[in-house]
Design an enzyme around this catalytic site. Structure first.
Site, mmCIF file in Angstrom:
data_model
loop_
_atom_site.group_PDB
_atom_site.id
_atom_site.type_symbol
_atom_site.label_atom_id
_atom_site.label_comp_id
_atom_site.label_asym_id
_atom_site.label_seq_id
_atom_site.Cartn_x
_atom_site.Cartn_y
_atom_site.Cartn_z
ATOM 1 N N SER A 1 0.692 -1.214 0.324
ATOM 2 C CA SER A 1 0.071 -0.190 -0.137
ATOM 3 C C SER A 1 0.915 1.284 -0.126
ATOM 4 O O SER A 1 1.783 1.207 0.705
ATOM 5 C CB SER A 1 -0.931 0.063 1.495
ATOM 6 O OG SER A 1 -1.552 1.375 1.323
ATOM 7 N N LYS B 264 2.211 -3.550 6.839
ATOM 8 C CA LYS B 264 2.473 -3.792 5.613
ATOM 9 C C LYS B 264 3.999 -3.526 5.253
ATOM 10 O O LYS B 264 4.669 -4.076 4.721
ATOM 11 C CB LYS B 264 1.700 -2.426 4.761
ATOM 12 C CG LYS B 264 0.276 -2.852 4.542
ATOM 13 C CD LYS B 264 -0.102 -3.924 3.663
ATOM 14 C CE LYS B 264 -1.577 -4.333 3.714
ATOM 15 N NZ LYS B 264 -1.827 -5.432 2.849
ATOM 16 N N TYR C 56 -1.594 -0.581 10.830
ATOM 17 C CA TYR C 56 -2.063 -0.819 9.522
ATOM 18 C C TYR C 56 -0.585 -0.929 8.729
ATOM 19 O O TYR C 56 -0.139 -1.510 8.226
ATOM 20 C CB TYR C 56 -3.235 -0.226 9.038
ATOM 21 C CG TYR C 56 -3.198 -0.581 7.457
ATOM 22 C CD1 TYR C 56 -3.479 -1.786 6.824
ATOM 23 C CD2 TYR C 56 -3.120 0.370 6.334
ATOM 24 C CE1 TYR C 56 -3.648 -2.051 5.568
ATOM 25 C CE2 TYR C 56 -3.278 0.360 5.379
ATOM 26 C CZ TYR C 56 -3.469 -1.064 4.879
ATOM 27 O OH TYR C 56 -3.588 -1.260 3.288
#
Ligand code: UDP
Length: 386
Positions: A156, A184, A180
């Protein structure tokens, strides 16, 4: 015939973890259309079996039939196959079953399974580390057991944090700002270590910018559970009358009209990007490939709103409110590496995104729930028989 999606590279059986979600279902469709055989494993926490039933329908695979072993199948003259298995990416047993139900022969994994809500990740960091990081460890172990060394990972643009760089190249520093994003970054780090630990690994880290829109049929699209966190699905729900008005998070950003600028790309362009990345990994010597997937164009919140209105002949209520914590003014990809390495760039416009997203939302105001009670199969499959 040269396959335009894979660039003519070999067609294979692939496993999609999280393949019943928004990006996974559209990618399943794109891969099936180019002749791949697709095995999906999903726990249905944010995905729907109905999405895959519709993918089978759209690709001429249906109707699905269930046999005595809870296996659904359908026949057609030639082509690929689709199998859907309920499973958790943290479970070795589920993963082994997915590889075995693919009758061995799975030559690549596209790893979509993961949690993706920023706010939720701050409230429940351990769940994010467990699903996103431990889940990927378990997947890599299973790939080792089943002799598979080709992986496309859903990364992302959140990794770039609140950078001022415009546009953002892959070489920009990684500075995630929430759990989050940290998960990643951790998975990217882990995959980099794995790639250099043994010969033979073919890994693509695809850093998505803002995937939106829906398949032009209006049959599959984004179906967030609860209140959408992201702008586009929220906008669609306002248009459908499910939400009163759009709240625009900040009108005082240092941008042309004061609202946040993002790089929105059509989910079918993104799906095709996965086909390209897979083809490249299979065709070239083993490598670790890191690519931004975005359009390279920035659009503000108000620009998106206006385009949605003019494309669809609607007027939508909105109010400018406080900035959302953790947001940045501008996030736009430099997608030139994706074009250079795999001949990919977005082909669909912001108007295409707005038209297709609205076609989906209008036909499915309650998402896949509009189709009635959901089947909860353990194992569903559809295939072109010979
Ligand atoms: N945004 C907004 N209202 C919303 C949701 C988002 O104004 O209800 C804005 C947000 O501040 C950002 C842009 O829309 O400028 C895209 O936000 P989204 O959450 O979709 O993507 P991300 O922030 O992760 O890039």
């Amino acid at each position: 015939m040269i396959d335009s999606l894979t660039g003519g590279h070999s067609l294979t059986k692939v496993l999609l973890t999280g393949g019943a979600g928004f990006i996974g279902s559209h990618t399943s469709l794109a891969l099936l259309e180019s002749g791949h055989q697709v095995v999906v494993m999903d726990d249905f926490s944010n995905g729907s079996a109905e999405a895959l039933r519709r993918v089978a329908e759209l690709t001429g695979l249906g109707p699905w039939r269930q046999d005595a072993t809870d296996h659904w199948s359908a026949s057609a003259p030639v082509g690929g196959s689709l199998t859907l298995i309920r499973g958790d990416v943290r479970s070795q047993q589920d993963l082994d079953r997915a590889f075995q139900d693919g009758n061995g022969g799975i030559s690549a994994v596209l790893h979509f399974a993961g949690l993706k809500a920023v706010g939720e990740s701050m409230a429940e960091p351990l769940r994010y580390w467990d699903v996103n990081v431990t889940g990927t460890v378990r997947l890599l172990e299973a790939m080792g057991r089943h002799g598979c060394q080709t992986l496309v990972f859903s990364s992302s643009a959140t990794l770039y944090g609140t950078t001022d760089t415009v546009p953002i190249p892959e070489t920009a520093p990684l500075q995630p700002i929430n759990p989050y994003g940290y998960t990643k970054a951790a998975v990217e780090r882990m995959l980099t270590d794995v790639a250099s630990s043994a010969p033979g690994w073919r890994i693509a880290l695809l850093r998505y910018f803002n995937p939106v829109g829906a398949h032009p049929s209006g049959r599959i699209g984004e179906d967030p559970s609860g209140r959408p966190n992201n702008l586009f699905p929220f906008l669609c729900q306002v248009a459908a009358g499910c939400r009163q008005q759009l709240e625009v998070f900040g009108g005082d950003w240092p941008t042309g009209d004061g609202t946040g600028v993002r790089d929105y790309l059509h989910v079918m362009d993104l799906a095709e990007g996965h086909g390209r990345a897979l083809g490249l990994l299979q065709a070239e010597p083993p490598q670790l490939l890191t690519l931004n997937l975005g359009s390279g164009q920035g659009h503000s919140v108000l620009e998106l709103l206006r385009t949605f209105e003019t494309t669809n002949g609607l007027t939508l209520p909105y109010a400018v409110v406080e900035r959302r914590p953790g947001d940045s003014a501008v996030s736009v990809a430099d997608p030139s590496q994706a074009e250079r390495r795999m001949g990919w760039r977005t082909r669909r416009s912001l108007a295409d995104i707005c038209r297709d997203g609205w076609a989906w939302q209008r036909a499915n105001p309650q998402g896949y729930r509009s189709a009635g009670p959901q089947p909860a199969p353990e194992l569903i499959g559809a295939q072109h028989g010979s």
